[in-house]
Design an enzyme around this catalytic site. Structure first.
Site, PDB file in Angstrom:
ATOM      1  N   SER A  11      42.979  48.507  29.522  1.00  0.00           N
ATOM      2  CA  SER A  11      41.741  49.645  28.554  1.00  0.00           C
ATOM      3  C   SER A  11      40.447  50.003  29.630  1.00  0.00           C
ATOM      4  O   SER A  11      39.873  50.543  29.161  1.00  0.00           O
ATOM      5  CB  SER A  11      41.678  48.778  27.189  1.00  0.00           C
ATOM      6  N   TYR A 148      37.766  29.901  37.845  1.00  0.00           N
ATOM      7  CA  TYR A 148      37.697  31.596  38.467  1.00  0.00           C
ATOM      8  C   TYR A 148      38.358  31.956  39.736  1.00  0.00           C
ATOM      9  O   TYR A 148      39.869  32.115  39.983  1.00  0.00           O
ATOM     10  CB  TYR A 148      36.472  32.762  38.261  1.00  0.00           C
TER      11      TYR A 148
END
EC number: 1.1.1.100
Length: 192
Positions: A11, A148
């Protein structure tokens, strides 16, 4: 055979840019995101008969249900892109355990779960392709991004091992490791 591509994290960001390219190449797309409205908007912007789905990739039940719905509505997935990811930058000593777990579940476990679901179908089809979106941070590391970095570095090792597992079934598995500049470029490309 229909060309069906599932893009998790489709998206926005890199996932959305990939969706634009795959749409131009004639793929029927499943745009998948946590936010269904965002996924619907991305699918609508592409035109055609692309569909939107909501899924939390960190939840195996969600992933399985999403693959069942995609197959029912689009056909078997023969191309998978894992672009879903989150980042909670912080020094390790300041990082909250919940944030660490959330990043690992979304960035690494989520890709493992979507690959597991896709590979089942791809083995039956005797072919398919998977692209996992990593990060240069997973290869080089960066201060303030230990978790991360670990999640994206783990994705590299996972992708290499999976490629060896399924290569003889004519399933390609690759990981790309974009840096900050590429991400900014793709974001600006989407806004055009």
């Amino acid at each position: 055979m229909d060309k069906v591509c599932a893009i998790f994290g489709g998206s926005r960001g890199i996932g959305r840019a990939v969706a634009q390219v795959m749409s131009q190449k004639g793929y029927r797309l499943a745009i998948v995101a946590r936010n269904l409205e965002g996924a619907k908007a991305a699918a609508r912007d592409l035109g055609g008969d692309h569909l939107a789905f909501s899924c939390d990739v960190a939840k195996e039940h969600d992933v399985q249900n999403t693959f069942e719905e995609m197959e029912k509505n689009l056909g078997r997935v023969n191309f998978l892109v894992n672009a879903a990811g989150i980042n909670r930058d912080n020094l390790l000593v300041r990082a909250k355990t919940e944030d660490m777990i959330s990043q690992l579940h979304t960035n690494l476990l989520g890709s493992m779960l979507t690959c597991k679901a896709a590979v089942r179908t791809m083995i039956q089809q005797q072919g398919g392709s998977i692209v996992n979106v990593g990060s240069i941070i997973g290869l080089k590391g960066n201060s303030g991004q230990t978790v991360y970095s670990a999640s994206k570095g783990g994705l590299v090792g996972f992708s290499r091992a999976l490629a060896k597992e399924v290569g003889r079934k004519k399933i390609r598995v690759n990981v790309v490791a974009p840096g900050w500049i590429l991400s900014l470029y793709l974001e600006s490309f989407i806004r055009r």
